[in-house]
Design a protein around this motif. Structure first.
Motif, PDB file in Angstrom:
ATOM      1  N   TYR A 175       0.742  -1.375   0.034  1.00 17.32           N
ATOM      2  CA  TYR A 175       0.608   0.078   0.298  1.00 17.32           C
ATOM      3  C   TYR A 175       1.187   1.289  -0.054  1.00 17.32           C
ATOM      4  N   GLY A 176       0.592   2.007  -0.890  1.00 22.57           N
ATOM      5  CA  GLY A 176       1.127   2.944  -0.555  1.00 22.57           C
ATOM      6  C   GLY A 176       0.825   4.319  -2.065  1.00 22.57           C
ATOM      7  N   ASP A 177       0.905   5.901  -2.301  1.00 19.23           N
ATOM      8  CA  ASP A 177       0.004   6.497  -2.448  1.00 19.23           C
ATOM      9  C   ASP A 177       1.175   7.895  -3.119  1.00 19.23           C
ATOM     10  N   LEU A 178       1.320   7.966  -4.079  1.00 21.03           N
ATOM     11  CA  LEU A 178       2.114   9.041  -5.312  1.00 21.03           C
ATOM     12  C   LEU A 178       2.397   9.984  -4.854  1.00 21.03           C
ATOM     13  N   SER A 179       1.447  10.814  -3.330  1.00 21.72           N
ATOM     14  CA  SER A 179       0.887  11.830  -2.543  1.00 21.72           C
ATOM     15  C   SER A 179       1.798  11.349  -1.448  1.00 21.72           C
ATOM     16  N   ASP A 180       2.350  10.880  -1.144  1.00 19.83           N
ATOM     17  CA  ASP A 180       2.562  10.207   0.691  1.00 19.83           C
ATOM     18  C   ASP A 180       3.905  10.180   0.756  1.00 19.83           C
ATOM     19  N   SER A 181       5.057  11.056  -0.017  1.00 16.79           N
ATOM     20  CA  SER A 181       6.001  10.673   0.554  1.00 16.79           C
ATOM     21  C   SER A 181       6.815   9.774   0.919  1.00 16.79           C
ATOM     22  N   GLU A 182       5.902   9.742   2.126  1.00 16.73           N
ATOM     23  CA  GLU A 182       6.949   9.430   3.805  1.00 16.73           C
ATOM     24  C   GLU A 182       6.545   7.359   3.205  1.00 16.73           C
ATOM     25  N   GLN A 183       5.247   7.748   3.062  1.00 14.83           N
ATOM     26  CA  GLN A 183       5.113   5.757   2.085  1.00 14.83           C
ATOM     27  C   GLN A 183       6.329   5.617   1.203  1.00 14.83           C
ATOM     28  N   ILE A 184       6.241   5.848   0.316  1.00 16.07           N
ATOM     29  CA  ILE A 184       7.483   5.935  -0.194  1.00 16.07           C
ATOM     30  C   ILE A 184       8.971   5.689  -0.111  1.00 16.07           C
ATOM     31  N   ASN A 185       8.912   6.358   0.342  1.00 16.34           N
ATOM     32  CA  ASN A 185      10.619   6.770   0.567  1.00 16.34           C
ATOM     33  C   ASN A 185      11.083   4.999   1.946  1.00 16.34           C
ATOM     34  N   ASN A 186       9.817   4.577   2.254  1.00 12.35           N
ATOM     35  CA  ASN A 186       9.407   3.818   3.108  1.00 12.35           C
ATOM     36  C   ASN A 186       9.465   1.889   2.272  1.00 12.35           C
ATOM     37  N   ILE A 187       8.410   2.312   1.249  1.00  7.05           N
ATOM     38  CA  ILE A 187       8.368   1.255   0.769  1.00  7.05           C
ATOM     39  C   ILE A 187      10.117   0.841  -0.023  1.00  7.05           C
ATOM     40  N   MET A 188      10.759   2.767  -0.475  1.00  7.50           N
ATOM     41  CA  MET A 188      11.857   1.679  -1.321  1.00  7.50           C
ATOM     42  C   MET A 188      13.032   1.635  -0.730  1.00  7.50           C
ATOM     43  N   TYR A 189      13.511   2.108   0.686  1.00  2.00           N
ATOM     44  CA  TYR A 189      14.408   1.996   1.573  1.00  2.00           C
ATOM     45  C   TYR A 189      14.004   0.665   1.800  1.00  2.00           C
ATOM     46  N   ASN A 190      13.204  -0.526   2.424  1.00  2.71           N
ATOM     47  CA  ASN A 190      12.815  -1.475   2.673  1.00  2.71           C
ATOM     48  C   ASN A 190      13.660  -2.883   0.896  1.00  2.71           C
ATOM     49  N   LEU A 191      12.367  -2.112   0.584  1.00  3.75           N
ATOM     50  CA  LEU A 191      13.060  -3.144  -0.713  1.00  3.75           C
ATOM     51  C   LEU A 191      14.410  -3.180  -1.482  1.00  3.75           C
ATOM     52  N   LYS A 192      14.734  -2.127  -1.702  1.00  6.05           N
ATOM     53  CA  LYS A 192      16.282  -1.623  -2.753  1.00  6.05           C
ATOM     54  C   LYS A 192      15.836  -2.127  -3.688  1.00  6.05           C
ATOM     55  N   PRO A 193      15.270  -1.966  -4.721  1.00  5.94           N
ATOM     56  CA  PRO A 193      14.925  -2.881  -6.170  1.00  5.94           C
ATOM     57  C   PRO A 193      16.033  -2.596  -7.302  1.00  5.94           C
ATOM     58  N   ASP A 194      15.908  -3.446  -7.580  1.00  3.40           N
ATOM     59  CA  ASP A 194      16.728  -2.968  -8.695  1.00  3.40           C
ATOM     60  C   ASP A 194      16.327  -2.222 -10.110  1.00  3.40           C
ATOM     61  N   GLU A 195      15.360  -2.274 -10.022  1.00  4.43           N
ATOM     62  CA  GLU A 195      14.723  -1.221 -10.769  1.00  4.43           C
ATOM     63  C   GLU A 195      13.222  -1.113 -10.791  1.00  4.43           C
ATOM     64  N   VAL A 196      12.655   0.356 -10.844  1.00  3.44           N
ATOM     65  CA  VAL A 196      11.708   0.620 -10.994  1.00  3.44           C
ATOM     66  C   VAL A 196      11.363   1.258 -11.948  1.00  3.44           C
ATOM     67  N   TYR A 197       9.794   0.757 -11.933  1.00  4.43           N
ATOM     68  CA  TYR A 197       8.763   1.333 -12.901  1.00  4.43           C
ATOM     69  C   TYR A 197       7.850   2.060 -12.781  1.00  4.43           C
ATOM     70  N   HIS A 198       7.352   2.993 -13.382  1.00  4.48           N
ATOM     71  CA  HIS A 198       6.995   4.403 -12.231  1.00  4.48           C
ATOM     72  C   HIS A 198       6.260   4.276 -13.511  1.00  4.48           C
ATOM     73  N   LEU A 199       5.272   4.098 -13.446  1.00  2.00           N
ATOM     74  CA  LEU A 199       4.089   4.509 -14.195  1.00  2.00           C
ATOM     75  C   LEU A 199       2.676   5.031 -13.190  1.00  2.00           C
ATOM     76  N   GLY A 200       2.766   5.018 -12.530  1.00  2.00           N
ATOM     77  CA  GLY A 200       1.445   5.797 -11.672  1.00  2.00           C
ATOM     78  C   GLY A 200       1.094   6.733 -11.940  1.00  2.00           C
TER      79      GLY A 200
END
Length: 347
Positions: free
Chosen positions: A61-86
């Protein structure tokens, strides 16, 4: 195993991209908004396909208007690739909700990029840019064509485009823009004109409605097939260096052309079922978009297989099947011929 994060995973492109990446052995994570109703219909079949296997698809769960959620997801996952389609991706709706569109479609990209910068500079970032950036610029449009946006949506996408380039140049992030021209499929949202037409055809054939209401029929677009375009997204992030690419077929057809081709295929007469409604006209119109995909063909070795008439048949057949009708069948035959080992399911 590579890990990918997709924003907009429940949309047309996001659902196809998830299937493509899973077919390549990725672990796929998607961001979805928390809502009172589920909106995962385009990806539900993936869970069914993976029921007897190790699940490699995870939703957060996350929302593009909520930077805290986005930062938490990115920090925890550390993905190799991000596809920003939203995004708020409907051009006509952006005139009614310009502030919301700017916040989600424009600033949402800045929030994602900043989360990437803070968490992992080695991640590869894809930004879903749009042919709407070109607006009133004369076709054909390439990577060097000046941008002249003609809607709040296009203006928000222009901000996102330049933020992507600025983070690439300023922080040495692998950040690329895919400037995709219109691409459709049976998973296209029902308010977009192509799907609106093919769904109406099925409902008319099923005698559930009589008329289809449309706006400007003269606008010309470069229409392709979504599964081919998400493969281009993946190819963009496999390059040695980040760059920006125009993706399209290089051909153009009007809304009237799509309407005529669809109705003729279904054995219906346009004049008996289509009415013009001024509510569907935009305050400012983009008259003609035609891609010049020379760079993508050369550097990505990418070229679409599905033609305009192929696309029409695929979409009409799918919507007739969804309405409980027997499809005409040419669309199914086209897919079988051109994608005999297709990696997506559920259409």
């Amino acid at each position: 195993m590579k890990t990918a994060l997709i924003t907009g995973i429940t949309g047309q492109d996001g659902s196809y991209l998830a299937e493509l990446l899973l077919s390549k052995g990725y672990e796929v994570h998607g961001i979805i908004r928390r809502a009172s109703t589920f909106n995962t219909g385009r990806i539900d079949h993936i869970y069914t396909d993976l029921h007897d296997a190790e699940t490699k698809l995870f939703l957060h769960y996350g929302d593009l208007s909520d930077s805290e959620q986005i930062n938490n997801i990115m920090y925890n996952l550390k993905p190799d690739e991000v596809y920003h389609l939203g995004a708020q991706s409907h051009v006509r709706v952006s005139f009614d909700t310009p502030e919301y569109t700017g916040n989600v479609t424009g600033l949402g990209t800045a929030r994602i990029l900043e989360a990437v910068r803070r968490s992992n500079n080695n991640v590869r970032f894809y930004q879903a840019s749009s042919s709407e950036l070109f607006g009133s610029s004369a076709p054909p449009q390439s990577e060097t064509t000046p941008f002249q946006p003609r809607s709040p949506y296009a203006c928000a996408k222009l901000y996102a485009y330049w933020m992507t380039r600025n983070y690439r140049d300023g922080y040495n992030i692998f950040a690329s823009n895919g400037i995709l021209f219109n691409h459709e499929s049976p998973r296209r949202g029902g308010t977009f004109v192509t799907r609106k037409i093919t769904r109406a055809i099925a409902r008319i054939r099923a005698k559930k409605e009589e008329f289809l209401y449309l706006g400007n029929l003269e606008a010309r677009r470069d229409w392709g097939f979504s599964p081919e375009y998400v493969e281009a997204m993946w190819r963009i992030l496999q390059q040695d260096r980040a760059d920006d690419f125009v993706m399209g077929t290089g051909t153009s057809y009007s809304v009237q052309d799509f309407l005529d081709e669809s109705f003729a295929y279904a054995g219906l007469k346009v004049e008996e079922h289509v009415k013009i409604d001024p509510r569907y006209f935009r305050p400012t119109e983009v008259e003609s978009l035609i891609a010049d995909p020379t760079k993508a063909k050369k550097e990505l070795n990418w070229a679409p297989k599905i033609t305009f008439t192929d696309l029409v048949r695929i979409m009409v057949d799918a919507d007739m099947r969804a309405a409980g009708l027997e499809p005409i069948g040419e669309g199914d035959a086209i897919l079988a011929e051109k994608f005999p080992n297709r990696w997506w399911r559920g259409d």
